[in-house]
Design a protein around this motif. Structure first.
Motif, PDB file in Angstrom:
ATOM      1  N   LYS A   1       0.842  -1.196   0.000  1.00 31.82           N
ATOM      2  CA  LYS A   1       0.000   0.000   0.000  1.00 31.82           C
ATOM      3  C   LYS A   1       0.879   1.250   0.000  1.00 31.82           C
ATOM      4  CE  LYS A   1      -3.429   2.407   2.822  1.00 31.82           C
ATOM      5  NZ  LYS A   1      -4.179   2.400   4.065  1.00 31.82           N
TER       6      LYS A   1
ATOM      7  N   LEU B   1       0.910   4.183  -2.734  1.00 34.45           N
ATOM      8  CA  LEU B   1       0.650   5.537  -2.260  1.00 34.45           C
ATOM      9  C   LEU B   1       1.762   6.492  -2.683  1.00 34.45           C
ATOM     10  CD1 LEU B   1      -1.272   7.303  -0.597  1.00 34.45           C
ATOM     11  CD2 LEU B   1       0.017   6.634   1.424  1.00 34.45           C
TER      12      LEU B   1
ATOM     13  N   PHE C   1      -1.458  14.687  -0.953  1.00 36.43           N
ATOM     14  CA  PHE C   1      -2.569  13.947  -0.382  1.00 36.43           C
ATOM     15  C   PHE C   1      -3.299  13.186  -1.490  1.00 36.43           C
ATOM     16  CE2 PHE C   1      -3.971  18.080  -1.719  1.00 36.43           C
ATOM     17  CZ  PHE C   1      -5.157  17.839  -2.378  1.00 36.43           C
TER      18      PHE C   1
ATOM     19  N   THR D   1      -7.214  12.068  -2.761  1.00 39.04           N
ATOM     20  CA  THR D   1      -8.621  12.418  -2.625  1.00 39.04           C
ATOM     21  C   THR D   1      -9.481  11.279  -3.151  1.00 39.04           C
ATOM     22  OG1 THR D   1      -8.063  14.722  -2.993  1.00 39.04           O
ATOM     23  CG2 THR D   1     -10.366  14.137  -3.220  1.00 39.04           C
ATOM     24  N   LYS D   2     -10.469  10.902  -2.358  1.00 41.23           N
ATOM     25  CA  LYS D   2     -11.439   9.905  -2.809  1.00 41.23           C
ATOM     26  C   LYS D   2     -12.638  10.678  -3.332  1.00 41.23           C
ATOM     27  CE  LYS D   2      -9.927   6.827   0.844  1.00 41.23           C
ATOM     28  NZ  LYS D   2     -10.278   6.223   2.126  1.00 41.23           N
TER      29      LYS D   2
ATOM     30  N   VAL E   1     -13.243  13.298  -0.316  1.00 42.73           N
ATOM     31  CA  VAL E   1     -12.723  12.958   0.994  1.00 42.73           C
ATOM     32  C   VAL E   1     -11.214  12.858   0.864  1.00 42.73           C
ATOM     33  CG1 VAL E   1     -12.668  11.252   2.851  1.00 42.73           C
ATOM     34  CG2 VAL E   1     -14.804  11.676   1.610  1.00 42.73           C
TER      35      VAL E   1
ATOM     36  N   ASP F   1      -7.830  11.579   2.125  1.00 48.50           N
ATOM     37  CA  ASP F   1      -7.351  10.474   2.942  1.00 48.50           C
ATOM     38  C   ASP F   1      -6.302  10.995   3.920  1.00 48.50           C
ATOM     39  OD1 ASP F   1      -6.174   8.225   4.030  1.00 48.50           O
ATOM     40  OD2 ASP F   1      -6.086   7.128   2.151  1.00 48.50           O
TER      41      ASP F   1
ATOM     42  N   ASP G   1      -4.399   9.500   5.954  1.00 44.32           N
ATOM     43  CA  ASP G   1      -3.148   8.728   5.975  1.00 44.32           C
ATOM     44  C   ASP G   1      -2.188   9.173   4.889  1.00 44.32           C
ATOM     45  OD1 ASP G   1      -3.992   7.209   8.121  1.00 44.32           O
ATOM     46  OD2 ASP G   1      -4.838   5.627   6.843  1.00 44.32           O
ATOM     47  N   SER G   2      -2.691   9.892   3.887  1.00 44.36           N
ATOM     48  CA  SER G   2      -1.837  10.284   2.763  1.00 44.36           C
ATOM     49  C   SER G   2      -1.235  11.676   2.931  1.00 44.36           C
ATOM     50  CB  SER G   2      -2.636  10.230   1.456  1.00 44.36           C
ATOM     51  OG  SER G   2      -3.584  11.290   1.399  1.00 44.36           O
TER      52      SER G   2
END
Length: 190
Positions: A61, A65, A76, A78-79, A87, A89, A91-92
């Motif tokens: 992962k 990433l 970052f 984005t979802k 959204v 993320d 964690d990013s």
């Protein structure tokens, strides 16, 4: 990068009683090496060049990433969904150092672009034991999510604490002195 099969490698193979030499199809055989292969009657087996496919088990992962961050050139991920919901993320998030922090303090920030990349910036800042001065290049809003700092805008100053929202007008001189490690969200409209 192509490989070269030279005479010293043929001499070494002959000395070690190796009769078969494997090379790939991109290997260049020097003329002297070819003469020694013929003289020593060695067999050269040419294999096709192996493709450099990644082993699926070696893909993590974190690797995906980091590749996506480089491709997107943002800090970052984005979802998105079909309705336009975005959204980021958490964690990013990658924070960058703020240069020119005084008193051996630290400062980090992370920018986001929402909507038109040239008009609205949104970001997060973390500051500890520092002070810095800047001239606002655009109108900005700050929301203090934790900690507090003394902020001077022009000749006026106040202590900004958790929960406060601050407006900084364009082209004013701003000084921030961290009183307690602070985290804030900002929005800049250019």
């Amino acid at each position: 990068m192509k490989k070269v099969l030279c005479a010293s490698e043929i001499e070494s193979a002959y000395t070690n009683n190796e009769n078969n030499i494997e090379i790939d199809s991109e290997t260049i055989i020097t003329p002297l090496a070819q003469d020694l292969i013929d003289e020593y009657e060695l067999n050269v087996e040419v294999k096709p060049v192996q493709s450099k496919n990644l082993n699926p088990n070696s893909i993590s992962k974190e690797l995906i990433l980091s590749i996506l961050k480089k491709i997107l050139n943002d800090n970052f991920l984005t979802k998105l969904d079909s309705n336009g919901l975005k959204v980021i993320d958490g964690d990013s998030l990658v924070f960058q150092d703020i240069p020119n922090c005084l008193n051996n303090g630290t400062g980090k920030y992370c920018n986001f672009h929402l909507g038109d990349r040239d008009q609205t910036k949104f970001g997060l800042v973390k500051l500890a034991n520092t002070e810095f001065t800047n001239i606002a290049k655009a109108n900005a809003y700050l929301y203090i999510s934790s900690g507090c700092f003394d902020i001077s805008i022009g000749q006026d100053s106040c202590v900004a604490k958790q929960g406060d929202i601050i407006f900084i007008p364009k082209e004013v001189h701003v000084t921030i002195k961290v009183l307690k490690e602070v985290k804030f969200v900002y929005s800049i409209n250019e």
